[in-house]
Design a protein around this motif. Sequence first.
Motif, PDB file in Angstrom:
ATOM      1  N   LEU A  19       0.712  -1.043   0.061  1.00 61.35           N
ATOM      2  CA  LEU A  19      -0.195  -0.006   0.110  1.00 61.35           C
ATOM      3  C   LEU A  19       0.893   1.413  -0.129  1.00 61.35           C
ATOM      4  O   LEU A  19       0.462   2.397  -0.849  1.00 61.35           O
ATOM      5  N   TYR A  20       1.739   1.337   0.869  1.00 64.70           N
ATOM      6  CA  TYR A  20       2.759   2.482   0.868  1.00 64.70           C
ATOM      7  C   TYR A  20       3.240   2.723  -0.563  1.00 64.70           C
ATOM      8  O   TYR A  20       3.521   3.960  -0.697  1.00 64.70           O
ATOM      9  N   HIS A  21       3.947   1.653  -1.070  1.00 63.58           N
ATOM     10  CA  HIS A  21       4.510   1.851  -2.385  1.00 63.58           C
ATOM     11  C   HIS A  21       3.420   2.354  -3.466  1.00 63.58           C
ATOM     12  O   HIS A  21       3.696   3.068  -4.314  1.00 63.58           O
ATOM     13  N   GLU A  22       2.359   1.673  -3.343  1.00 61.78           N
ATOM     14  CA  GLU A  22       1.314   2.093  -4.388  1.00 61.78           C
ATOM     15  C   GLU A  22       0.977   3.666  -4.203  1.00 61.78           C
ATOM     16  O   GLU A  22       0.724   4.235  -5.105  1.00 61.78           O
ATOM     17  N   LEU A  23       1.031   4.110  -2.991  1.00 54.19           N
ATOM     18  CA  LEU A  23       0.656   5.592  -2.653  1.00 54.19           C
ATOM     19  C   LEU A  23       1.896   6.545  -2.832  1.00 54.19           C
ATOM     20  O   LEU A  23       1.850   7.817  -2.675  1.00 54.19           O
ATOM     21  N   GLY A  24       3.004   5.900  -3.303  1.00 57.07           N
ATOM     22  CA  GLY A  24       4.070   6.601  -3.491  1.00 57.07           C
ATOM     23  C   GLY A  24       4.945   7.390  -2.416  1.00 57.07           C
ATOM     24  O   GLY A  24       5.433   8.423  -2.318  1.00 57.07           O
ATOM     25  N   LEU A  25       4.773   6.599  -1.174  1.00 53.46           N
ATOM     26  CA  LEU A  25       4.997   7.020   0.010  1.00 53.46           C
ATOM     27  C   LEU A  25       6.480   6.786   0.471  1.00 53.46           C
ATOM     28  O   LEU A  25       7.041   5.432  -0.122  1.00 53.46           O
ATOM     29  N   GLU A  26       7.460   7.478   0.935  1.00 54.80           N
ATOM     30  CA  GLU A  26       8.718   7.308   1.094  1.00 54.80           C
ATOM     31  C   GLU A  26       8.779   6.628   2.816  1.00 54.80           C
ATOM     32  O   GLU A  26       8.280   7.504   3.641  1.00 54.80           O
ATOM     33  N   VAL A  27       8.817   5.544   2.764  1.00 51.37           N
ATOM     34  CA  VAL A  27       8.822   4.607   4.129  1.00 51.37           C
ATOM     35  C   VAL A  27      10.128   4.489   4.726  1.00 51.37           C
ATOM     36  O   VAL A  27      11.050   3.938   4.251  1.00 51.37           O
ATOM     37  N   ILE A  28      10.058   4.836   5.983  1.00 52.17           N
ATOM     38  CA  ILE A  28      11.227   4.522   6.845  1.00 52.17           C
ATOM     39  C   ILE A  28      10.611   3.733   8.057  1.00 52.17           C
ATOM     40  O   ILE A  28       9.838   3.879   8.855  1.00 52.17           O
ATOM     41  N   THR A  29      11.203   2.525   8.002  1.00 54.13           N
ATOM     42  CA  THR A  29      10.903   1.312   8.759  1.00 54.13           C
ATOM     43  C   THR A  29      11.535   1.319   9.947  1.00 54.13           C
ATOM     44  O   THR A  29      12.891   1.272   9.909  1.00 54.13           O
ATOM     45  N   LEU A  30      11.244   1.390  11.409  1.00 54.50           N
ATOM     46  CA  LEU A  30      11.964   1.237  12.446  1.00 54.50           C
ATOM     47  C   LEU A  30      11.224   0.353  13.446  1.00 54.50           C
ATOM     48  O   LEU A  30      10.119   0.117  13.482  1.00 54.50           O
ATOM     49  N   ASN A  31      12.296  -0.256  14.317  1.00 57.03           N
ATOM     50  CA  ASN A  31      11.410  -1.327  15.113  1.00 57.03           C
ATOM     51  C   ASN A  31      11.639  -0.816  16.673  1.00 57.03           C
ATOM     52  O   ASN A  31      11.485  -1.870  17.559  1.00 57.03           O
ATOM     53  N   SER A  32      11.753   0.362  16.775  1.00 58.72           N
ATOM     54  CA  SER A  32      11.531   0.826  18.287  1.00 58.72           C
ATOM     55  C   SER A  32      11.240   2.374  18.250  1.00 58.72           C
ATOM     56  O   SER A  32      11.333   2.922  17.515  1.00 58.72           O
ATOM     57  N   GLN A  33      10.608   2.657  19.538  1.00 56.25           N
ATOM     58  CA  GLN A  33      10.230   4.079  19.921  1.00 56.25           C
ATOM     59  C   GLN A  33      11.442   4.932  19.802  1.00 56.25           C
ATOM     60  O   GLN A  33      11.630   6.095  19.502  1.00 56.25           O
ATOM     61  N   ARG A  34      12.411   4.399  20.582  1.00 54.66           N
ATOM     62  CA  ARG A  34      13.675   5.198  20.623  1.00 54.66           C
ATOM     63  C   ARG A  34      14.340   5.523  19.303  1.00 54.66           C
ATOM     64  O   ARG A  34      14.659   6.584  19.117  1.00 54.66           O
ATOM     65  N   LYS A  35      14.324   4.383  18.323  1.00 55.12           N
ATOM     66  CA  LYS A  35      14.964   4.806  17.078  1.00 55.12           C
ATOM     67  C   LYS A  35      14.063   5.535  16.123  1.00 55.12           C
ATOM     68  O   LYS A  35      14.620   6.438  15.602  1.00 55.12           O
ATOM     69  N   ALA A  36      12.731   5.571  16.409  1.00 53.28           N
ATOM     70  CA  ALA A  36      11.822   6.639  15.786  1.00 53.28           C
ATOM     71  C   ALA A  36      12.074   7.912  16.217  1.00 53.28           C
ATOM     72  O   ALA A  36      12.169   8.996  15.678  1.00 53.28           O
ATOM     73  N   ILE A  37      12.107   8.316  17.604  1.00 56.77           N
ATOM     74  CA  ILE A  37      12.442   9.563  18.057  1.00 56.77           C
ATOM     75  C   ILE A  37      13.862  10.078  17.680  1.00 56.77           C
ATOM     76  O   ILE A  37      14.046  11.164  17.298  1.00 56.77           O
ATOM     77  N   SER A  38      15.015   8.959  17.677  1.00 50.02           N
ATOM     78  CA  SER A  38      16.040   9.676  16.949  1.00 50.02           C
ATOM     79  C   SER A  38      16.046   9.983  15.441  1.00 50.02           C
ATOM     80  O   SER A  38      16.696  11.167  15.265  1.00 50.02           O
ATOM     81  N   GLN A  39      14.963   9.442  14.811  1.00 53.80           N
ATOM     82  CA  GLN A  39      15.182   9.871  13.255  1.00 53.80           C
ATOM     83  C   GLN A  39      14.060  10.917  13.304  1.00 53.80           C
ATOM     84  O   GLN A  39      14.402  11.681  12.279  1.00 53.80           O
TER      85      GLN A  39
END
Length: 123
Positions: A19-39
């Motif tokens: 779905l993300y690809h179909e919508l043309g979204l740039e996706v950043i996959t993260l496996n923790s909240q800590r990494k998401a906050i850093s990003q």
Amino acid sequence: MNTLFSIVESPTHPNFSSLYHELGLEVITLNSQRKAISQLKKNQPDYIVAEFFYGFNTYYQAVNISNLDVLLNSLVKYSPDTKVIVLVAKDQRQYVDKLNEIVPLHSVLTLPVTPDQLKPLLT
């Protein structure tokens, strides 16, 4: 191009990569909240899709509601316009609305979630 953080912390998180690809979204996959906050400090996403886990028996329950509290507080500082889509198990749905006191949520979807349910929220 819109950017989306997909925060995958458990095996129950649905795979919406097609779905993300179909919508043309740039996706950043993260496996923790800590990494998401850093990003967040480097990249301000248009959307965040993350699962909600209520802090039933945790020490921090008096201060934090769930796994998403610290991330949402970081959004206030680093990316206040990001739209947050929360995925939640049916038995925990009653606790999610408290998060709106931190940041208004774009949507809350009860698992299982289909791409058809998510798609209109990302367009």
